[in-house]
Design a protein around this motif. Structure first.
Motif, PDB file in Angstrom:
ATOM      1  N   GLY A  24       0.798  -1.225   0.000  1.00  8.58           N
ATOM      2  CA  GLY A  24       0.000   0.000   0.000  1.00  8.58           C
ATOM      3  C   GLY A  24       0.825   1.266   0.000  1.00  8.58           C
ATOM      4  O   GLY A  24       0.279   2.368   0.134  1.00  8.58           O
ATOM      5  N   GLY A  25       2.147   1.132  -0.113  1.00 11.86           N
ATOM      6  CA  GLY A  25       3.021   2.292  -0.147  1.00 11.86           C
ATOM      7  C   GLY A  25       3.287   2.757  -1.560  1.00 11.86           C
ATOM      8  O   GLY A  25       2.658   2.303  -2.518  1.00 11.86           O
ATOM      9  N   SER A  26       4.245   3.654  -1.717  1.00 14.92           N
ATOM     10  CA  SER A  26       4.602   4.169  -3.034  1.00 14.92           C
ATOM     11  C   SER A  26       5.940   4.891  -2.939  1.00 14.92           C
ATOM     12  O   SER A  26       6.419   5.196  -1.840  1.00 14.92           O
ATOM     13  CB  SER A  26       3.534   5.130  -3.562  1.00 14.92           C
ATOM     14  OG  SER A  26       3.384   6.237  -2.698  1.00 14.92           O
TER      15      SER A  26
ATOM     16  N   ALA B  72       8.007  12.646  -1.714  1.00 12.57           N
ATOM     17  CA  ALA B  72       8.471  11.275  -1.498  1.00 12.57           C
ATOM     18  C   ALA B  72       7.666  10.601  -0.401  1.00 12.57           C
ATOM     19  O   ALA B  72       7.218  11.240   0.555  1.00 12.57           O
ATOM     20  CB  ALA B  72       9.954  11.281  -1.137  1.00 12.57           C
ATOM     21  N   ASN B  73       7.498   9.273  -0.550  1.00 11.44           N
ATOM     22  CA  ASN B  73       6.603   8.544   0.357  1.00 11.44           C
ATOM     23  C   ASN B  73       7.213   7.247   0.869  1.00 11.44           C
ATOM     24  O   ASN B  73       6.510   6.397   1.410  1.00 11.44           O
ATOM     25  CB  ASN B  73       5.286   8.244  -0.389  1.00 11.44           C
ATOM     26  CG  ASN B  73       4.188   7.743   0.519  1.00 11.44           C
ATOM     27  OD1 ASN B  73       3.912   8.344   1.557  1.00 11.44           O
ATOM     28  ND2 ASN B  73       3.554   6.646   0.143  1.00 11.44           N
ATOM     29  N   LEU B  74       8.511   7.088   0.759  1.00  9.79           N
ATOM     30  CA  LEU B  74       9.141   5.827   1.149  1.00  9.79           C
ATOM     31  C   LEU B  74       9.200   5.617   2.652  1.00  9.79           C
ATOM     32  O   LEU B  74       9.320   4.482   3.125  1.00  9.79           O
ATOM     33  CB  LEU B  74      10.553   5.754   0.563  1.00  9.79           C
ATOM     34  CG  LEU B  74      10.613   5.605  -0.959  1.00  9.79           C
ATOM     35  CD1 LEU B  74      12.031   5.826  -1.464  1.00  9.79           C
ATOM     36  CD2 LEU B  74      10.102   4.232  -1.388  1.00  9.79           C
ATOM     37  N   SER B  75       9.113   6.690   3.416  1.00 16.61           N
ATOM     38  CA  SER B  75       9.162   6.543   4.866  1.00 16.61           C
ATOM     39  C   SER B  75       7.781   6.436   5.496  1.00 16.61           C
ATOM     40  O   SER B  75       7.659   6.407   6.728  1.00 16.61           O
ATOM     41  CB  SER B  75       9.930   7.719   5.494  1.00 16.61           C
ATOM     42  OG  SER B  75       9.322   8.952   5.178  1.00 16.61           O
TER      43      SER B  75
ATOM     44  N   SER C 253       5.001   2.004   3.132  1.00 13.97           N
ATOM     45  CA  SER C 253       6.226   1.758   2.364  1.00 13.97           C
ATOM     46  C   SER C 253       7.282   1.052   3.207  1.00 13.97           C
ATOM     47  O   SER C 253       7.969   0.140   2.730  1.00 13.97           O
ATOM     48  CB  SER C 253       6.776   3.081   1.821  1.00 13.97           C
ATOM     49  OG  SER C 253       5.889   3.671   0.898  1.00 13.97           O
ATOM     50  N   VAL C 254       7.413   1.455   4.451  1.00 14.44           N
ATOM     51  CA  VAL C 254       8.376   0.814   5.350  1.00 14.44           C
ATOM     52  C   VAL C 254       8.020  -0.663   5.545  1.00 14.44           C
ATOM     53  O   VAL C 254       8.913  -1.526   5.595  1.00 14.44           O
ATOM     54  CB  VAL C 254       8.432   1.549   6.702  1.00 14.44           C
ATOM     55  CG1 VAL C 254       9.165   0.724   7.750  1.00 14.44           C
ATOM     56  CG2 VAL C 254       9.121   2.898   6.521  1.00 14.44           C
ATOM     57  N   LYS C 255       6.745  -0.960   5.610  1.00  9.47           N
ATOM     58  CA  LYS C 255       6.315  -2.351   5.736  1.00  9.47           C
ATOM     59  C   LYS C 255       6.795  -3.166   4.534  1.00  9.47           C
ATOM     60  O   LYS C 255       7.317  -4.285   4.683  1.00  9.47           O
ATOM     61  CB  LYS C 255       4.791  -2.425   5.851  1.00  9.47           C
ATOM     62  CG  LYS C 255       4.254  -3.840   5.999  1.00  9.47           C
ATOM     63  CD  LYS C 255       2.733  -3.831   6.121  1.00  9.47           C
ATOM     64  CE  LYS C 255       2.188  -5.253   6.249  1.00  9.47           C
ATOM     65  NZ  LYS C 255       0.700  -5.259   6.344  1.00  9.47           N
ATOM     66  N   GLY C 256       6.630  -2.614   3.334  1.00 12.01           N
ATOM     67  CA  GLY C 256       7.082  -3.312   2.133  1.00 12.01           C
ATOM     68  C   GLY C 256       8.584  -3.467   2.086  1.00 12.01           C
ATOM     69  O   GLY C 256       9.106  -4.532   1.723  1.00 12.01           O
TER      70      GLY C 256
END
Length: 426
Positions: free
Chosen positions: A211-213, A224-227, A231-234
């Motif tokens: 569900g991240g990006s 940015a959306n990695l944190s 995203s952290v779960k992925g």
């Protein structure tokens, strides 16, 4: 073939020349209706593998426009963009040009391609999401998807059978249970799953599955959306894969993955569909055991759904400086329409649209790549994305995670900061 975004798409003179053409806010098919000559640039893939489809498109256009002369030039992937950049600074621009779908963005941002009316192209309403994204910028369409290629899992049937696993997994739990058995049986110097650390295409599949990006657009700006927690779960699950099953060099990318697989140093890969067969080819199979013994399957994701895959492929675009934009659009439609897609499918490609893709799911020979491609993602279509790729922000983050240099959270936070500095910069 890996197609990397060319971040800097030409000299200043080229961009001044393009800007001087003005902003045609209409469509690329409004100019050059009566053109008598058309120049089409394609890569050598078309020249070597499906020349009859090129001839069929030529014939269709020439039937509608008797006397039209169609010229073709073919380029290798490493050479094409340098040639295109140079010619766009002149008045000799081609009328149709093939682009890798990750190459499109930089040129669209700079105004190098003419906007097109998507409704005038067959199956445009059913274009695969990832391919549609690659030709869309700022609400306009600047290209037409040509064909696609996705990623699948591939494993060695003999190794998994020897560990008591006789069928391909349908869930992520089944997959990891099978990998655990092979890893235990083969020992810690063997990679049950050879997953190169810097392979951001695979890592981001886990991010999107959770569900991240990479980044999100909000109010016309990208962030940015990695944190984010999703995203952290992925990324955390990706690290789990590296820790448990990847016992090779944790600083490598995916460029020689099929070679490593062919050397018999791993039981499974997650890669473009051609890699498994290439590893099993006589010149690459150093074990003598891979021929007729490797098997593709749809990669299950931790979410319970199929793992979304990066959708690579090619697009066709019309340079804004073309004097035959209408004719170019007709040729593209003839080439990428129903008969063209049928021919491309017969050559082992995935089609550009969901309608044709659905028909492939019923054929055992094509069911795996077709099913895998249904769930897909694409890079953020942000003006500065080319700079993100050029700086290898994602690869650096993943190597820091895989080697343990940084925690997932710290690496993701640092990557977000680096992305935010450039992602909105044209």
């Amino acid at each position: 073939m890996k197609r990397k975004l060319i971040a800097a798409i030409g000299i200043a003179g080229m961009m001044v020349s393009i800007a001087a053409c003005g902003d045609d806010s209409g469509s690329g098919d409004s100019k050059g209706t009566d053109a008598k000559e058309l120049t089409v640039w394609l890569t050598v893939d078309a020249q070597n593998n499906w020349p009859e489809l090129v001839k069929a498109a030529d014939a269709a256009v020439q039937k509608a426009h008797p006397g039209v002369k169609i010229n073709h030039e073919y380029y290798g992937w490493p050479d094409k963009n340098a040639k295109l950049d140079a010619v766009l600074a002149t008045d000799k621009a081609p009328d149709v040009v093939e682009m890798g779908n990750t190459e499109m963005l930089g040129y669209m941002v700079k105004g190098a391609f003419a906007p097109l009316d998507a409704a005038k192209f067959d199956n445009s309403s059913a274009w695969l999401d990832g391919l549609k994204a690659s030709v869309t910028y700022d609400g306009k369409t600047y290209g037409v998807p040509y064909y696609a290629g996705g990623r699948v899992a591939n494993w060695r049937k003999d190794l998994f059978a020897s560990a008591g696993v006789k069928t391909t997994p349908k869930t992520y739990t089944e997959l990891t249970a099978a990998l655990d058995k092979v890893q235990k049986k083969e020992g810690d110097k063997f990679s049950a799953w050879y997953q190169p650390t810097r392979d951001w295409y695979a890592a981001m599949s886990f991010v999107y599955d959770a569900g991240g990006s990479i980044a999100k657009e909000e109010g016309g700006e990208w962030k940015a959306n990695l944190s984010s927690p999703e995203s952290v779960k992925g990324l955390t699950e990706f690290k789990n894969v590296l820790d448990k099953y990847m016992h090779g060099d944790k600083t490598k990318d995916e460029s020689d993955r099929y070679i490593v697989y062919g050397q018999g140093k791993s039981g499974m890969i997650f890669a473009p569909a051609w890699e498994g067969a290439t590893a099993a080819a006589k010149e690459n199979d150093k074990t003598g055991k891979l021929a007729n013994n490797v098997e593709n399957f749809v990669m299950p994701g931790p979410s319970g759904k199929n793992l979304p895959v990066f959708l690579g492929g090619s697009d066709l675009a019309v340079p804004v400086k073309s004097d035959a934009q209408a004719l170019a659009a007709e040729w593209i439609n003839a080439f990428t329409g129903p008969s063209g897609q049928k021919g491309l499918i017969a050559k082992g490609n995935l089609p550009n649209n969901k309608t044709d893709l659905a028909t492939l799911k019923s054929d055992p020979a094509t069911a795996v790549p077709a099913t895998a491609a249904e769930s897909n993602w694409f890079v953020p279509m942000a003006p500065g994305w080319g700079q993100v790729e050029k700086a290898q922000v994602l690869q650096t983050m993943l190597q820091s995670i895989g080697t343990g240099k940084k925690t997932v959270e710290a690496a993701a936070k640092d990557a977000d900061a680096a992305i935010d500095k450039v992602i909105n910069t044209k």
